[in-house]
Design a protein around this motif. Structure first.
Motif, PDB file in Angstrom:
ATOM      1  N   THR A   7       0.947  -1.321   0.003  1.00  0.00           N
ATOM      2  CA  THR A   7       0.054  -0.080   0.162  1.00  0.00           C
ATOM      3  C   THR A   7       0.945   1.492   0.198  1.00  0.00           C
ATOM      4  O   THR A   7       0.393   2.476  -0.226  1.00  0.00           O
ATOM      5  N   ALA A   8       2.255   1.152   0.238  1.00  0.00           N
ATOM      6  CA  ALA A   8       2.928   2.250   0.093  1.00  0.00           C
ATOM      7  C   ALA A   8       4.285   2.051  -0.615  1.00  0.00           C
ATOM      8  O   ALA A   8       4.788   0.920  -0.400  1.00  0.00           O
ATOM      9  N   MET A   9       4.722   2.898  -1.302  1.00  0.00           N
ATOM     10  CA  MET A   9       5.969   2.585  -1.962  1.00  0.00           C
ATOM     11  C   MET A   9       6.790   3.829  -1.843  1.00  0.00           C
ATOM     12  O   MET A   9       6.296   4.774  -1.750  1.00  0.00           O
ATOM     13  N   ILE A  10       8.131   3.627  -1.846  1.00  0.00           N
ATOM     14  CA  ILE A  10       9.148   4.693  -1.485  1.00  0.00           C
ATOM     15  C   ILE A  10      10.414   4.358  -2.362  1.00  0.00           C
ATOM     16  O   ILE A  10      10.619   3.461  -2.595  1.00  0.00           O
ATOM     17  N   MET A  11      10.586   5.350  -3.344  1.00  0.00           N
ATOM     18  CA  MET A  11      11.659   5.209  -4.380  1.00  0.00           C
ATOM     19  C   MET A  11      12.681   6.101  -3.919  1.00  0.00           C
ATOM     20  O   MET A  11      12.836   7.248  -3.325  1.00  0.00           O
ATOM     21  N   ALA A  27      18.141  19.164   0.605  1.00  0.00           N
ATOM     22  CA  ALA A  27      18.198  19.853   2.075  1.00  0.00           C
ATOM     23  C   ALA A  27      19.488  19.485   2.514  1.00  0.00           C
ATOM     24  O   ALA A  27      19.720  17.847   2.292  1.00  0.00           O
ATOM     25  N   ASP A  28      20.256  19.947   3.459  1.00  0.00           N
ATOM     26  CA  ASP A  28      21.369  19.372   4.523  1.00  0.00           C
ATOM     27  C   ASP A  28      20.804  18.759   5.667  1.00  0.00           C
ATOM     28  O   ASP A  28      20.387  19.482   6.468  1.00  0.00           O
ATOM     29  N   THR A  29      20.518  17.515   5.372  1.00  0.00           N
ATOM     30  CA  THR A  29      20.086  16.831   6.707  1.00  0.00           C
ATOM     31  C   THR A  29      20.641  16.936   8.098  1.00  0.00           C
ATOM     32  O   THR A  29      20.091  16.660   9.053  1.00  0.00           O
ATOM     33  N   THR A  30      21.929  17.400   7.953  1.00  0.00           N
ATOM     34  CA  THR A  30      22.822  17.752   9.273  1.00  0.00           C
ATOM     35  C   THR A  30      22.343  18.996   9.908  1.00  0.00           C
ATOM     36  O   THR A  30      22.619  18.933  11.067  1.00  0.00           O
ATOM     37  N   LYS A  31      21.678  19.864   9.103  1.00  0.00           N
ATOM     38  CA  LYS A  31      21.260  21.049   9.611  1.00  0.00           C
ATOM     39  C   LYS A  31      19.711  21.195  10.089  1.00  0.00           C
ATOM     40  O   LYS A  31      19.370  22.098  10.711  1.00  0.00           O
ATOM     41  N   GLY A  32      19.009  20.398   9.517  1.00  0.00           N
ATOM     42  CA  GLY A  32      17.420  20.593   9.618  1.00  0.00           C
ATOM     43  C   GLY A  32      16.686  19.132   9.076  1.00  0.00           C
ATOM     44  O   GLY A  32      17.440  18.388   8.335  1.00  0.00           O
ATOM     45  N   THR A  33      15.575  19.001   9.503  1.00  0.00           N
ATOM     46  CA  THR A  33      14.771  18.192   9.005  1.00  0.00           C
ATOM     47  C   THR A  33      13.912  18.428   7.953  1.00  0.00           C
ATOM     48  O   THR A  33      12.910  19.323   8.375  1.00  0.00           O
ATOM     49  N   GLU A  34      13.831  17.890   6.903  1.00  0.00           N
ATOM     50  CA  GLU A  34      13.026  18.182   5.899  1.00  0.00           C
ATOM     51  C   GLU A  34      11.714  17.565   5.691  1.00  0.00           C
ATOM     52  O   GLU A  34      10.570  18.250   5.407  1.00  0.00           O
ATOM     53  N   VAL A  35      11.537  16.355   6.529  1.00  0.00           N
ATOM     54  CA  VAL A  35      10.393  15.533   6.281  1.00  0.00           C
ATOM     55  C   VAL A  35      10.503  14.267   7.502  1.00  0.00           C
ATOM     56  O   VAL A  35      11.965  13.969   7.697  1.00  0.00           O
ATOM     57  N   LEU A  36       9.716  13.864   7.903  1.00  0.00           N
ATOM     58  CA  LEU A  36       9.608  12.623   8.777  1.00  0.00           C
ATOM     59  C   LEU A  36       8.802  11.629   8.352  1.00  0.00           C
ATOM     60  O   LEU A  36       7.452  11.854   8.179  1.00  0.00           O
ATOM     61  N   PHE A  37       9.240  10.641   8.011  1.00  0.00           N
ATOM     62  CA  PHE A  37       8.495   9.393   7.362  1.00  0.00           C
ATOM     63  C   PHE A  37       8.066   8.542   8.546  1.00  0.00           C
ATOM     64  O   PHE A  37       8.669   8.251   9.482  1.00  0.00           O
ATOM     65  N   SER A  38       6.890   8.332   8.484  1.00  0.00           N
ATOM     66  CA  SER A  38       6.137   7.345   9.561  1.00  0.00           C
ATOM     67  C   SER A  38       5.654   6.047   8.929  1.00  0.00           C
ATOM     68  O   SER A  38       5.087   5.962   7.825  1.00  0.00           O
ATOM     69  N   ILE A  39       6.105   5.105   9.806  1.00  0.00           N
ATOM     70  CA  ILE A  39       5.510   3.598   9.085  1.00  0.00           C
ATOM     71  C   ILE A  39       4.904   2.860  10.172  1.00  0.00           C
ATOM     72  O   ILE A  39       5.259   2.890  11.404  1.00  0.00           O
ATOM     73  N   GLY A  40       3.697   2.431   9.963  1.00  0.00           N
ATOM     74  CA  GLY A  40       2.836   1.737  10.921  1.00  0.00           C
ATOM     75  C   GLY A  40       3.128   0.300  11.241  1.00  0.00           C
ATOM     76  O   GLY A  40       3.790  -0.340  10.019  1.00  0.00           O
TER      77      GLY A  40
END
Length: 98
Positions: A7-11, A27-40
């Motif tokens: 039901t979910a695909m991530i590329m 985005a430089d992920t060492t300086k900020g969070t661009e997105v938070l992925f949640s998995i059930g």
């Protein structure tokens, strides 16, 4: 990568390919969070297992596994590119009713 029952695909792409799709700087992920992925997850044990497997693949834990508010069990890890993932099991029978 397909998660769950399809039901979910991530590329996942190499940075130059991703940049071409995104159309802007990455985005430089060492300086900020661009997105938070949640998995059930289906159980607290599944949360523990998924976080453990992420760490064994080179990820790091940013949120220790445990209960929150008595009805959610979660843990968080950071992947090799610095993206944050949340694995969450919710026991809806214990969810507060307001």
């Amino acid at each position: 990568m397909i998660i769950g029952e399809g039901t979910a695909m991530i590329m996942l792409f190499p940075e130059p390919v991703f940049k071409g799709f995104a159309g802007n700087e990455i985005a430089d992920t060492t300086k900020g969070t661009e997105v938070l992925f949640s998995i059930g997850a289906g159980s607290p044990e599944e949360v523990d297992d998924m976080v453990r497997r992420a760490v064994s693949a080179g990820g790091t834990v940013y949120g220790k596994t445990g209960y929150k508010d008595g009805w959610m069990y979660a843990g968080g890890f950071v992947d090799l590119d610095g993206h944050r993932w949340n694995v969450l099991h919710m026991d809806m029978s214990k969810m507060p009713q307001e």
